[in-house]
Write a protein that holds these residues in place. Sequence first.
Motif, PDB file in Angstrom:
ATOM      1  N   PRO A   9     -42.485  -9.089  28.502  1.00 22.88           N
ATOM      2  CA  PRO A   9     -41.034  -8.641  29.012  1.00 22.88           C
ATOM      3  C   PRO A   9     -41.063  -8.032  30.466  1.00 22.88           C
ATOM      4  N   ILE A  10     -41.995  -7.270  30.529  1.00 25.97           N
ATOM      5  CA  ILE A  10     -41.882  -6.567  31.868  1.00 25.97           C
ATOM      6  C   ILE A  10     -41.970  -7.646  32.930  1.00 25.97           C
ATOM      7  N   THR A  11     -42.810  -8.460  32.873  1.00 27.65           N
ATOM      8  CA  THR A  11     -43.043  -9.660  33.882  1.00 27.65           C
ATOM      9  C   THR A  11     -41.941 -10.631  34.074  1.00 27.65           C
ATOM     10  N   ARG A  12     -40.977 -10.725  32.867  1.00 31.18           N
ATOM     11  CA  ARG A  12     -39.901 -11.626  32.946  1.00 31.18           C
ATOM     12  C   ARG A  12     -38.909 -10.688  33.633  1.00 31.18           C
ATOM     13  N   LEU A  13     -38.763  -9.522  33.066  1.00 32.90           N
ATOM     14  CA  LEU A  13     -37.864  -8.626  33.705  1.00 32.90           C
ATOM     15  C   LEU A  13     -37.983  -8.646  35.334  1.00 32.90           C
ATOM     16  N   LEU A  14     -38.963  -8.646  35.917  1.00 35.40           N
ATOM     17  CA  LEU A  14     -39.266  -8.618  37.197  1.00 35.40           C
ATOM     18  C   LEU A  14     -38.837  -9.774  38.106  1.00 35.40           C
ATOM     19  N   ASP A  15     -39.236 -10.846  37.217  1.00 38.56           N
ATOM     20  CA  ASP A  15     -38.855 -12.226  37.751  1.00 38.56           C
ATOM     21  C   ASP A  15     -37.512 -12.416  37.968  1.00 38.56           C
ATOM     22  N   ILE A  16     -36.743 -11.978  37.099  1.00 39.37           N
ATOM     23  CA  ILE A  16     -35.166 -12.084  36.931  1.00 39.37           C
ATOM     24  C   ILE A  16     -34.658 -11.411  38.021  1.00 39.37           C
ATOM     25  N   VAL A  17     -35.089 -10.166  38.135  1.00 34.76           N
ATOM     26  CA  VAL A  17     -34.617  -9.474  39.164  1.00 34.76           C
ATOM     27  C   VAL A  17     -34.965  -9.876  40.777  1.00 34.76           C
ATOM     28  N   LEU A  18     -36.154 -10.428  40.767  1.00 35.47           N
ATOM     29  CA  LEU A  18     -36.559 -11.075  42.187  1.00 35.47           C
ATOM     30  C   LEU A  18     -35.678 -12.115  42.368  1.00 35.47           C
ATOM     31  N   TYR A  19     -35.587 -12.873  41.426  1.00 36.77           N
ATOM     32  CA  TYR A  19     -34.665 -14.262  41.565  1.00 36.77           C
ATOM     33  C   TYR A  19     -33.288 -13.772  42.201  1.00 36.77           C
ATOM     34  N   GLU A  36     -36.866 -19.720  29.136  1.00 40.46           N
ATOM     35  CA  GLU A  36     -36.665 -20.772  30.488  1.00 40.46           C
ATOM     36  C   GLU A  36     -37.051 -20.063  31.582  1.00 40.46           C
ATOM     37  N   PRO A  37     -36.772 -20.878  32.568  1.00 43.06           N
ATOM     38  CA  PRO A  37     -37.325 -20.182  33.906  1.00 43.06           C
ATOM     39  C   PRO A  37     -35.940 -19.139  34.356  1.00 43.06           C
ATOM     40  N   PRO A  38     -36.161 -18.209  35.183  1.00 47.89           N
ATOM     41  CA  PRO A  38     -35.259 -17.401  35.524  1.00 47.89           C
ATOM     42  C   PRO A  38     -34.195 -17.710  36.024  1.00 47.89           C
ATOM     43  N   GLU A  39     -34.038 -18.856  37.044  1.00 53.80           N
ATOM     44  CA  GLU A  39     -33.067 -19.651  37.925  1.00 53.80           C
ATOM     45  C   GLU A  39     -32.174 -20.148  36.880  1.00 53.80           C
ATOM     46  N   THR A  40     -32.363 -20.524  35.660  1.00 48.97           N
ATOM     47  CA  THR A  40     -31.386 -21.402  34.803  1.00 48.97           C
ATOM     48  C   THR A  40     -30.338 -20.379  34.159  1.00 48.97           C
ATOM     49  N   PHE A  41     -30.718 -19.118  33.720  1.00 48.36           N
ATOM     50  CA  PHE A  41     -30.004 -18.151  33.208  1.00 48.36           C
ATOM     51  C   PHE A  41     -29.712 -16.468  33.966  1.00 48.36           C
ATOM     52  N   SER A  42     -30.259 -16.520  34.884  1.00 48.30           N
ATOM     53  CA  SER A  42     -30.278 -15.125  35.519  1.00 48.30           C
ATOM     54  C   SER A  42     -28.920 -14.932  36.035  1.00 48.30           C
ATOM     55  N   LEU A  43     -28.147 -15.894  36.701  1.00 45.52           N
ATOM     56  CA  LEU A  43     -26.978 -15.727  37.189  1.00 45.52           C
ATOM     57  C   LEU A  43     -25.809 -15.394  36.124  1.00 45.52           C
ATOM     58  N   CYS A  60     -32.175 -10.826  43.626  1.00 45.43           N
ATOM     59  CA  CYS A  60     -32.285 -10.527  44.995  1.00 45.43           C
ATOM     60  C   CYS A  60     -32.541 -11.552  45.883  1.00 45.43           C
ATOM     61  N   GLU A  61     -33.229 -12.537  45.785  1.00 50.96           N
ATOM     62  CA  GLU A  61     -33.611 -13.362  46.748  1.00 50.96           C
ATOM     63  C   GLU A  61     -32.374 -14.357  46.969  1.00 50.96           C
ATOM     64  N   ARG A  62     -31.606 -14.694  45.940  1.00 52.54           N
ATOM     65  CA  ARG A  62     -30.535 -15.394  46.232  1.00 52.54           C
ATOM     66  C   ARG A  62     -29.280 -14.816  46.576  1.00 52.54           C
ATOM     67  N   GLY A  63     -29.343 -13.206  46.870  1.00 53.92           N
ATOM     68  CA  GLY A  63     -28.478 -12.411  47.522  1.00 53.92           C
ATOM     69  C   GLY A  63     -27.394 -12.178  46.146  1.00 53.92           C
ATOM     70  N   HIS A  64     -27.674 -12.330  44.875  1.00 55.57           N
ATOM     71  CA  HIS A  64     -26.635 -12.157  44.067  1.00 55.57           C
ATOM     72  C   HIS A  64     -26.481 -10.599  43.780  1.00 55.57           C
ATOM     73  N   VAL A  65     -27.519  -9.976  43.753  1.00 49.71           N
ATOM     74  CA  VAL A  65     -27.573  -8.350  43.684  1.00 49.71           C
ATOM     75  C   VAL A  65     -28.256  -7.687  44.773  1.00 49.71           C
ATOM     76  N   GLU A  66     -28.012  -6.490  44.765  1.00 51.64           N
ATOM     77  CA  GLU A  66     -28.510  -5.711  45.997  1.00 51.64           C
ATOM     78  C   GLU A  66     -30.235  -5.860  46.305  1.00 51.64           C
ATOM     79  N   GLY A  67     -30.445  -6.054  47.645  1.00 48.47           N
ATOM     80  CA  GLY A  67     -31.860  -6.622  47.755  1.00 48.47           C
ATOM     81  C   GLY A  67     -33.030  -5.571  47.352  1.00 48.47           C
ATOM     82  N   GLY A  68     -32.681  -4.295  47.428  1.00 52.11           N
ATOM     83  CA  GLY A  68     -33.797  -3.310  47.122  1.00 52.11           C
ATOM     84  C   GLY A  68     -33.948  -2.726  45.746  1.00 52.11           C
ATOM     85  N   MET A  69     -33.323  -3.654  44.834  1.00 53.08           N
ATOM     86  CA  MET A  69     -33.338  -3.321  43.566  1.00 53.08           C
ATOM     87  C   MET A  69     -34.625  -3.508  42.802  1.00 53.08           C
TER      88      MET A  69
END
Length: 641
Positions: free
Chosen positions: A125-135, A54-61, A137-146
Amino acid sequence: MAEPSPPPASNAGLRILLSKDRPAPSPPPTAAVSSHADRDRIIGVFRSALSRNEPPETFSLQTVQEAIKPQKETVLVLEENQSLENALRTLLQELVVTFNSSAVQSGKKIMQYGNSLDSGESNCPITRLLDIVLYLCERGHVEGGMVFQLLEDLTEMSTIKDCKDIFGYIESQQDVLGKQELFGRGKLVMLRTCNQLLRRLSKANDVVFCGRIIMFLAHFFPLSERSALNIKGVFNTSNVTKYEKDAMDGISVDFNFYKTLWSLQEHFSNPALTNTNPAKWQKFSSNLAVVLSTFEAQPLSDDDGKLNNLNEEEDAAFNIKYLTSSKLMGLELKDPSFRRHILVQCLIFFDYLKAPGKNDKEGPTGSMKEEIKSCEEHVKKLLEIIPPKGKEFLKSIEHILEREKNWVWWKRDGCLAFEKPPFEKKPGQAGGRKRKPRWRLGNKELSQLWKWAEQNPNVLTDPDRVRMPSITEYWKPLAEDMDPSAGIEEEYHHKSNRVYCWKGLRFSARQDLDGFARFSDYGIEGVVPSELLPPEVNARFSSKPAEKVKRTRREDSKGMSAQPKEQQVAATPETDGGGSGGDPEEGAAPMDSDNGGVEDSQKRSPGEVSGPESGQCEPEADADDNVKTETTSRDARARVV
């Protein structure tokens, strides 16, 4: 190398959006949040999330809520952000190790490991992990420099070949990484990552990859970023050119010329020392004269230029590090690219010595300026004759050096920001009556001029600020228009410009009174100095004003005599019985009435005619005598004049 700023000391983290129907959180555990058990649990939650299609925005939070179980419903505290970052960095390391053990043998790249060839979807899996963390950070759910920290770890654990694919992912997400909320938190980490990559790369074999990194930094960071400006102008003195000091047996090339040529690199690597040391400058100028004379004595032909023509795409992207062996000196002298490198270095060196904004102590002396000018002209002539397309190459180099002066001025002025903040309307400016602005000196221009004068008191006393032109300089455009060969139409003639003529008369009144006096006789064209006019035009204004006045009076007297035939009656009186009384002149009067001649003579010159007063009747003979007397006196006066 700039280090990232430490995290804030307070416990305030970034906001995290939680669902309203979530049950009340349990009280915080007594054990430390960053324990190994919690880290393994977070890794397990994210590992299972990576397998979802699924897209990262559906399950990341939801994944973050399940992994962290935050103590507060609105924010993540510092310890929770740190625990999440440590767990994700550990998970990334495990994924890279797994890739190195299995994917390398199959020949796949690190950012393509796990992709399905049939579906074409990205399941790495590496690309998926980076996409989840980037999403997150962009939405402000976690620290931006992660996400920046994960990218730095990934490049450090990968080979150069894999780093090219990782950097491709960074370039694809440049717009998201460059957002203000993420850029402020991770710009130093990204700068450190790129600098570490540049240190690992070869300057000769990885030129394209180095260029990609530099271009990314140029677009990622603002133009006024001071970390890449070299404000102090420090030179890279570590780049030392090593060459042979003693001649070897069997060398056919002049070894003295060999040492002279490569000794120029010592001056090119640090021009500041040559500029401040007269002895070094004399050594450099003498060595350069030997090199330039050798290049001039051995010109290259068009065939030599075609040997190293790099038109093919596969050969166009490489960086040259010339070998300094004396055995190669003969071949290098026949290489057009080698000569261009040496001569372009000379132009850059001269451009630094003449850099704008330097004071008298920093700049070259008077004799040194003349030597620089002559050497620079010599170098440009040699660049023009080097094939292929020597003139086009020189023109491009001159354009680049001219643009470089603008950057030098900008850095000397303090690297002022190019971006201006947007204008924000105040709440009171939204509506209401607009008031006309009041200026302290009456209008905007005068107030601005006074403001400049306050900032720079010398602006009004500068002698070069306002300069009154000379007469020849000012009247030169009008003199060119007066030339018949120019073919200037009357509509575009300078004499039709009333403001131009008025200003010119004021200048002539101050500087050239003789020319100003000619205005009454010849008009505005007579004021132009004679040395500016062509000979045929100057002849029209060479006659003296007195002669012109005499000629005008004579033409007027002749014109007065050319009266209609009914008025040109001979002034011979019938009572005298003589012949004609003389030629008809302007003093002759018609004899139709008894006293008409007398009245006419009295109207023209009442003080000259001695006869009866107006209104008296006299015999015709007396009237005729008066007319003869007047005619004779006027003829005499005309001859005197």
